[in-house]
Motif scaffolding. Structure first.
Motif, mmCIF file in Angstrom:
data_model
loop_
_atom_site.group_PDB
_atom_site.id
_atom_site.type_symbol
_atom_site.label_atom_id
_atom_site.label_comp_id
_atom_site.label_asym_id
_atom_site.label_seq_id
_atom_site.Cartn_x
_atom_site.Cartn_y
_atom_site.Cartn_z
ATOM 1 N N LEU A 40 0.835 -1.191 0.000
ATOM 2 C CA LEU A 40 0.000 0.000 0.000
ATOM 3 C C LEU A 40 0.874 1.246 0.000
ATOM 4 O O LEU A 40 0.651 2.195 -0.735
ATOM 5 N N LYS A 41 1.871 1.217 0.846
ATOM 6 C CA LYS A 41 2.743 2.376 0.971
ATOM 7 C C LYS A 41 3.577 2.568 -0.290
ATOM 8 O O LYS A 41 3.805 3.685 -0.740
ATOM 9 N N LEU A 42 4.019 1.467 -0.878
ATOM 10 C CA LEU A 42 4.809 1.564 -2.094
ATOM 11 C C LEU A 42 3.980 2.121 -3.236
ATOM 12 O O LEU A 42 4.441 2.985 -3.987
ATOM 13 N N LEU A 43 2.750 1.631 -3.376
ATOM 14 C CA LEU A 43 1.909 2.129 -4.452
ATOM 15 C C LEU A 43 1.653 3.614 -4.284
ATOM 16 O O LEU A 43 1.636 4.370 -5.250
ATOM 17 N N ALA A 44 1.476 4.032 -3.046
ATOM 18 C CA ALA A 44 1.307 5.458 -2.790
ATOM 19 C C ALA A 44 2.550 6.222 -3.228
ATOM 20 O O ALA A 44 2.462 7.289 -3.833
ATOM 21 N N ALA A 45 3.704 5.663 -2.942
ATOM 22 C CA ALA A 45 4.951 6.313 -3.332
ATOM 23 C C ALA A 45 5.045 6.444 -4.835
ATOM 24 O O ALA A 45 5.393 7.497 -5.378
ATOM 25 N N LEU A 48 -9.676 -1.015 3.451
ATOM 26 C CA LEU A 48 -10.136 -0.245 4.605
ATOM 27 C C LEU A 48 -11.452 -0.815 5.127
ATOM 28 O O LEU A 48 -11.652 -0.947 6.338
ATOM 29 N N THR A 49 -12.347 -1.174 4.212
ATOM 30 C CA THR A 49 -13.610 -1.793 4.610
ATOM 31 C C THR A 49 -13.356 -3.127 5.305
ATOM 32 O O THR A 49 -14.014 -3.473 6.296
ATOM 33 N N ALA A 50 -12.375 -3.864 4.785
ATOM 34 C CA ALA A 50 -12.018 -5.136 5.406
ATOM 35 C C ALA A 50 -11.499 -4.923 6.825
ATOM 36 O O ALA A 50 -11.803 -5.700 7.734
ATOM 37 N N LEU A 51 -10.719 -3.877 7.023
ATOM 38 C CA LEU A 51 -10.199 -3.569 8.356
ATOM 39 C C LEU A 51 -11.336 -3.213 9.308
ATOM 40 O O LEU A 51 -11.354 -3.637 10.467
ATOM 41 N N GLU A 52 -12.317 -2.454 8.819
ATOM 42 C CA GLU A 52 -13.461 -2.066 9.646
ATOM 43 C C GLU A 52 -14.225 -3.286 10.150
ATOM 44 O O GLU A 52 -14.678 -3.329 11.298
ATOM 45 N N LYS A 53 -14.338 -4.304 9.291
ATOM 46 C CA LYS A 53 -15.077 -5.512 9.660
ATOM 47 C C LYS A 53 -14.257 -6.435 10.565
ATOM 48 O O LYS A 53 -14.785 -7.022 11.505
ATOM 49 N N GLU A 74 -9.379 6.204 11.743
ATOM 50 C CA GLU A 74 -10.273 7.350 11.562
ATOM 51 C C GLU A 74 -9.872 8.523 12.460
ATOM 52 O O GLU A 74 -9.863 9.680 12.015
ATOM 53 N N THR A 75 -9.538 8.219 13.702
ATOM 54 C CA THR A 75 -9.157 9.267 14.642
ATOM 55 C C THR A 75 -7.865 9.964 14.203
ATOM 56 O O THR A 75 -7.762 11.194 14.244
ATOM 57 N N GLU A 76 -6.880 9.167 13.791
ATOM 58 C CA GLU A 76 -5.616 9.749 13.338
ATOM 59 C C GLU A 76 -5.820 10.567 12.069
ATOM 60 O O GLU A 76 -5.227 11.642 11.904
ATOM 61 N N ALA A 77 -6.660 10.078 11.161
ATOM 62 C CA ALA A 77 -6.905 10.802 9.916
ATOM 63 C C ALA A 77 -7.591 12.139 10.181
ATOM 64 O O ALA A 77 -7.292 13.149 9.535
ATOM 65 N N ALA A 78 -8.502 12.149 11.174
ATOM 66 C CA ALA A 78 -9.223 13.379 11.505
ATOM 67 C C ALA A 78 -8.288 14.458 12.052
ATOM 68 O O ALA A 78 -8.586 15.657 11.969
ATOM 69 N N ALA A 79 -7.148 14.027 12.594
ATOM 70 C CA ALA A 79 -6.188 14.975 13.168
ATOM 71 C C ALA A 79 -5.195 15.519 12.139
ATOM 72 O O ALA A 79 -4.409 16.417 12.449
ATOM 73 N N VAL A 80 -5.222 14.986 10.915
ATOM 74 C CA VAL A 80 -4.296 15.442 9.875
ATOM 75 C C VAL A 80 -4.767 16.797 9.349
ATOM 76 O O VAL A 80 -5.897 16.923 8.871
ATOM 77 N N PRO A 81 -3.946 17.824 9.426
ATOM 78 C CA PRO A 81 -4.338 19.133 8.905
ATOM 79 C C PRO A 81 -4.691 19.039 7.418
ATOM 80 O O PRO A 81 -3.973 18.437 6.628
ATOM 81 N N PHE A 127 -4.566 8.233 4.126
ATOM 82 C CA PHE A 127 -3.580 7.335 3.528
ATOM 83 C C PHE A 127 -2.537 6.875 4.537
ATOM 84 O O PHE A 127 -2.361 5.683 4.777
ATOM 85 N N TRP A 128 -1.835 7.809 5.159
ATOM 86 C CA TRP A 128 -0.737 7.446 6.044
ATOM 87 C C TRP A 128 -1.213 6.763 7.330
ATOM 88 O O TRP A 128 -0.599 5.781 7.765
ATOM 89 N N PRO A 129 -2.304 7.218 7.980
ATOM 90 C CA PRO A 129 -2.791 6.473 9.155
ATOM 91 C C PRO A 129 -3.150 5.023 8.825
ATOM 92 O O PRO A 129 -2.894 4.120 9.634
ATOM 93 N N LEU A 130 -3.727 4.798 7.655
ATOM 94 C CA LEU A 130 -4.041 3.425 7.270
ATOM 95 C C LEU A 130 -2.773 2.614 7.104
ATOM 96 O O LEU A 130 -2.670 1.478 7.575
ATOM 97 N N PHE A 131 -1.774 3.194 6.450
ATOM 98 C CA PHE A 131 -0.504 2.488 6.253
ATOM 99 C C PHE A 131 0.122 2.120 7.595
ATOM 100 O O PHE A 131 0.608 1.014 7.792
ATOM 101 N N ARG A 132 0.096 3.090 8.523
ATOM 102 C CA ARG A 132 0.706 2.831 9.821
ATOM 103 C C ARG A 132 -0.034 1.722 10.575
ATOM 104 O O ARG A 132 0.566 0.957 11.326
#
Length: 354
Positions: free
Chosen positions: A16-21, A53-58, A68-75, A278-283
């Motif tokens: 995931l991170k590589l594809l983003a790169a 992401l949907t798979a992670l939610e389930k 979600e919480t980390e993403a909400a904190a991203v400026p 993107f980055w919170p999911l990768f982490r």
């Protein structure tokens, strides 16, 4: 570790991170298609993929909530379209793209389409990719950015097992291993990470979003300008440590058809305007090791932060003319060092457009 296994194979998540790169380099998709010409299978394969992401939610609601919480904190982590205003200038717009041909990406949201239609100047990352002669010249100007120019080969840098896995992956793509033996690992990683269906569509002439925006603008008589050169982008990726690139190649070649899942996840997040996720999911799905942190910290500095500063500086004189629609990779927008904040520091009032 259980949540990683519950979602998909570890290689898929690491990649995931590589594809983003790789998606950060507008010029890269053109380069890959050019290098694959005549080598890949002619029949366009399916792009079907699952949203991780949907798979992670389930599978792990707690982990999903943390993302979600980390993403909400991203400026500036929500939204693709931003309005740039400064006294004495006509308003301009900043829009985040994905360098893909998928119609979910190439169809602009209504507000973005309106801003694009009304703009007098369209700006993309690099206009070199619009001119085949410039593209070839960029590739030939510094061959060491893409190829080993000494006795090094990719196989000499891989274990026998990894070399065998790489050859198997290349064969599956219809690429004779001998023809890419001297390529730098990040070029080959791009070949493996870019979905085969995406390569097939580009090979058939379908434009990625950035090219569509620039080509349509030229056809309608708008000015089109770029912020970087192709060589700038190639140098940025090639400047990262060889060890980082080799690790990425090994991870990616194990991905196989799961690249479709990675691609689908990126597109789903993009459609939602969740660029800060993107980055919170990768982490959340990547192992927490010092090597990973160091390698990707260098990547983020080189491929995002440093280039953001260059883009913002080069955009200044263009934006001063007013009525500009600037389209760059969406991952350049969010964060304290993102382009939205960079333009605020340059004196612009920057607001999200719903």
């Amino acid at each position: 570790m259980k949540r990683v296994i519950a979602i998909a194979d570890r290689a898929a998540l690491v990649s995931l991170k590589l594809l983003a790169a790789l998606n950060l380099l507008f010029f890269l998709s053109f380069l890959v298609v050019l290098l694959l010409a005549g080598r890949a299978h002619a029949q366009a394969p399916s792009c079907a993929g699952a949203d991780l992401l949907t798979a992670l939610e389930k599978s792990d609601p707690a982990a999903f909530k943390k993302v979600e919480t980390e993403a909400a904190a991203v400026p500036n982590g929500k939204g693709l379209l931003w309005k740039l205003e400064k006294p004495g200038e006509k308003p301009s717009y900043l829009f985040g793209t994905m360098h893909m041909t998928d119609t979910r990406v190439t169809t602009l949201p209504a507000a973005a389409q309106k801003a694009y239609d009304g703009a007098g100047t369209i700006v993309i990352e690099t206009t070199d990719a619009l001119d085949k002669a410039k593209m070839m010249a960029a590739m030939a100007s510094e061959p060491g950015l893409m190829m080993f120019t000494d006795n090094t080969t990719l196989s000499s840098l891989l274990s026998p097992d990894d070399a065998a896995a790489l050859n198997k992956g290349l064969d599956a793509r219809g690429i004779p291993p001998a023809t890419v033996a001297k390529m730098k690992p990040w070029i080959l990683s791009a070949m493996m990470a870019l979905p085969a269906c995406e390569v097939a569509r580009q090979s058939a002439g379908e434009p990625v979003l950035d090219v569509k925006l620039a080509s349509d603008a030229k056809a309608s008589g708008k000015d089109v300008e770029g912020l970087e050169t192709a060589v700038d982008q190639l140098r940025a990726m090639a400047s990262l440590p060889l060890e980082f690139h080799m690790k990425s190649l090994v991870e990616t070649m194990k991905l196989g058809d799961k690249v479709n899942d990675v691609n689908e996840t990126m597109i789903v997040l993009y459609q939602r305007g969740e660029v800060g996720m993107f980055w919170p999911l990768f982490r959340a799905v990547l192992p927490e090791t010092a090597d990973d942190k160091a390698g990707y910290a260098a990547f983020e500095q080189t491929m995002i932060t440093s280039r953001n500063k260059v883009m913002a500086a080069h955009a200044g004189p263009i934006l001063a003319k007013g009525n500009v629609f600037m389209a760059v990779g969406a991952m350049h927008l969010p964060g304290p060092e993102g382009l939205v904040e960079d333009f605020r520091k340059a004196g612009y009032s920057v607001t999200a457009v719903n």
